[in-house]
Design a protein around this motif. Sequence first.
Motif, PDB file in Angstrom:
ATOM      1  N   GLU A   1      -9.772  73.883   6.032  1.00  0.00           N
ATOM      2  CA  GLU A   1     -11.225  73.752   5.976  1.00  0.00           C
ATOM      3  C   GLU A   1     -11.637  72.338   6.388  1.00  0.00           C
ATOM      4  N   ALA A   2     -10.838  71.333   5.987  1.00  0.00           N
ATOM      5  CA  ALA A   2     -11.117  69.942   6.370  1.00  0.00           C
ATOM      6  C   ALA A   2     -10.996  69.763   7.882  1.00  0.00           C
ATOM      7  N   LEU A   3      -9.992  70.421   8.494  1.00  0.00           N
ATOM      8  CA  LEU A   3      -9.823  70.354   9.947  1.00  0.00           C
ATOM      9  C   LEU A   3     -11.047  70.907  10.669  1.00  0.00           C
ATOM     10  N   MET A   4     -11.537  72.059  10.214  1.00  0.00           N
ATOM     11  CA  MET A   4     -12.692  72.676  10.856  1.00  0.00           C
ATOM     12  C   MET A   4     -13.929  71.786  10.734  1.00  0.00           C
TER      13      MET A   4
ATOM     14  N   SER B   1     -12.537  76.584  23.634  1.00  0.00           N
ATOM     15  CA  SER B   1     -11.851  77.072  24.838  1.00  0.00           C
ATOM     16  C   SER B   1     -11.629  78.577  24.752  1.00  0.00           C
ATOM     17  N   VAL B   2     -11.787  79.227  25.890  1.00  0.00           N
ATOM     18  CA  VAL B   2     -11.523  80.672  25.951  1.00  0.00           C
ATOM     19  C   VAL B   2     -10.177  80.942  26.616  1.00  0.00           C
ATOM     20  N   ASP B   3      -9.461  79.883  26.982  1.00  0.00           N
ATOM     21  CA  ASP B   3      -8.203  80.037  27.707  1.00  0.00           C
ATOM     22  C   ASP B   3      -7.069  79.374  26.925  1.00  0.00           C
TER      23      ASP B   3
ATOM     24  N   PHE C   1      -2.418  73.201  13.075  1.00  0.00           N
ATOM     25  CA  PHE C   1      -3.033  73.474  14.374  1.00  0.00           C
ATOM     26  C   PHE C   1      -2.608  74.828  14.933  1.00  0.00           C
ATOM     27  N   GLU C   2      -1.417  75.288  14.584  1.00  0.00           N
ATOM     28  CA  GLU C   2      -1.024  76.643  14.976  1.00  0.00           C
ATOM     29  C   GLU C   2      -1.983  77.660  14.357  1.00  0.00           C
TER      30      GLU C   2
ATOM     31  N   THR D   1      -4.585  79.857  16.527  1.00  0.00           N
ATOM     32  CA  THR D   1      -4.458  81.313  16.380  1.00  0.00           C
ATOM     33  C   THR D   1      -5.820  81.939  16.095  1.00  0.00           C
ATOM     34  N   GLU D   2      -6.581  81.295  15.226  1.00  0.00           N
ATOM     35  CA  GLU D   2      -7.921  81.808  14.918  1.00  0.00           C
ATOM     36  C   GLU D   2      -8.851  81.671  16.125  1.00  0.00           C
ATOM     37  N   GLN D   3      -8.739  80.537  16.837  1.00  0.00           N
ATOM     38  CA  GLN D   3      -9.579  80.318  18.020  1.00  0.00           C
ATOM     39  C   GLN D   3      -9.297  81.366  19.098  1.00  0.00           C
ATOM     40  N   ARG D   4      -8.001  81.679  19.273  1.00  0.00           N
ATOM     41  CA  ARG D   4      -7.588  82.594  20.340  1.00  0.00           C
ATOM     42  C   ARG D   4      -7.778  84.051  19.950  1.00  0.00           C
TER      43      ARG D   4
END
Length: 604
Positions: free
Chosen positions: A80-83, A309-311, A328-329, A333-336
Amino acid sequence: MDSEAKLRLLKDKANKLPLTPGVYIMKNAKGEIIYVGKAKALKNRVTQYFGSHLNHTAKVVKMVENVDQFETILCDTEYEALMLENSLIKQHQPKYNILLKDDKGYHYIKVTDGNWPLIEATKNILNDKAEYIGPYYSGYVVKNTVDETLKIFKLPTCKRSFDKKSKACLNYHIGLCSAPCMGKISQSEYKETVRNAVSYIKGGAEESDIEALESKMNTAAENLDFEYAARLRDRISAIRRSREKQKVIISNHRRQDVFAISTAGEEACINVLIFREGHLVDKKHFYLDGAIKKSDYYSEFFQQYYSDSVDIPPEIAVDTDFDEKPLFENWLTEQRGGKVTICVPQRGQQKQLVDMCLSNAAQELSHKLERSGKETAALSELADVLGLDKAPVRIESYDISNTAGTENVGSMVVFINGRAAKNLYRKFKIKSFIGQDDFRSLNEILDRRFTEYRLGNDESFKTLPDLILLDGGKGQLSAVVPVIQKHGLDLPVFGMVKDSKHKTRAITDGGEDIHIKANRKAFTLVNMIQEEVHRVAISYHRQRQKMSTLQLELTNIEGVGPKTAEKLLKTFKTIKKIKEADPESLKKAGISTKTAIKIIEHFK
């Protein structure tokens, strides 16, 4: 309020923070946000900023000097801190965070719609029914790809209407275009050629593709369609030449990004190799300011690089492990919307790709620093081998030389950015004792060197080294480390261990030997430094021996003692020039008239 009082106040405030995850926001006297960071335990992380500066990088020291106040936001988890950190960095663009310029400079290859489609480079996606291949980060890569494809498949570069016949341009006459404007190629064959060209752009040319073209060529020849067969023959030949020229790098992962960081002092360059469908389709580099630990760059960099990013590929390879890799993994993973793995390859093809990426990063950084890629790569490799936070800019090396304890001397050589800086070399005559003791000798010259650093009188001693290399092993280290500690310094120091042939064998930090022969660039640099510092020490020792012999000869002259002999040699350098000197020249050297007459009479 003075700076020390402000620092104490900030440290007291930091000590009252909880040991929970959260985000901290540093502000200057104007209330502007200058840095945003996250922490697994806020108290531990924030108090580090306001402690001793000895272990801080130049970037952190500068940032802390500008901090007037800080705020914190508590979070339930580190994720949550990262986001939250990512959101605040994008919103405020703090001065001391790593910021990548987001100019949306994506590039595409466009295949137009219609009876006679064209292939061209573009930066804009329009609602025009065209096919867009990309995105690519590099316009240079897109232009080269389009140019090469048009040449191989002999497609037009102009925007003429091919429904009506017209006069051919120069490209047809020099064999670079199939001339649809003259009706030299049918519409159906032209469209097939464009389809093949698009396949070539997307996936390169596999051997099976070439075999299929050869089969078509043979069929055309059997059907006596020699013109079509000739065009296919030329295309096959062009593809083979292109493959040999490019030596296209293939990844065993179909979609993958490869990252590597080259550092030099307070400069760093991150290089990215982008693989899609197993082929290298693009590369990108970013210059980063501020000297931080190499492993820490990724934590800040990935937030910027993959934000929105979408890629995002499922596989990411990096050259250095970092503490927040699992965090970051999860974020990627959530972003992708699918599993993302970050790995640090140790062997095989993936390690080769990372090494290639690192070489590219070193080459790019060398352009900025105006030095060779080999030098930059060697320094970066040396930093990795020795576990340094950054590649050393200034390396100092020391050696001792004597003959059975006589004419005991030491040498200091300096390498700046991997190159010998001979104007900064210094030589030492051992003064504190007589006899042979390399350890005491090193202790003396390092003590004199750091004393001069405090005084600031000698240009060569005004800057502290990023790395010290001693010609020797554990004994030499044991003599030098206490001197560094005595002067309140925290400097990395290693010994260069030799083999029986006086060649560099390994490096030692006082524990186990660190074998570096497998790291060719770093090994070559260390070997060069060891040979140079030894050469300078030996040369100075021989010079002192020669001077001692000449002094002995001069002290046989009545009225000439050791100090007068030294004065004569310092002025005239050789016995021959002393013999040729007249009384006036001897007087100018500080020799009395009486002694000058004795010298002239002696040599007559």
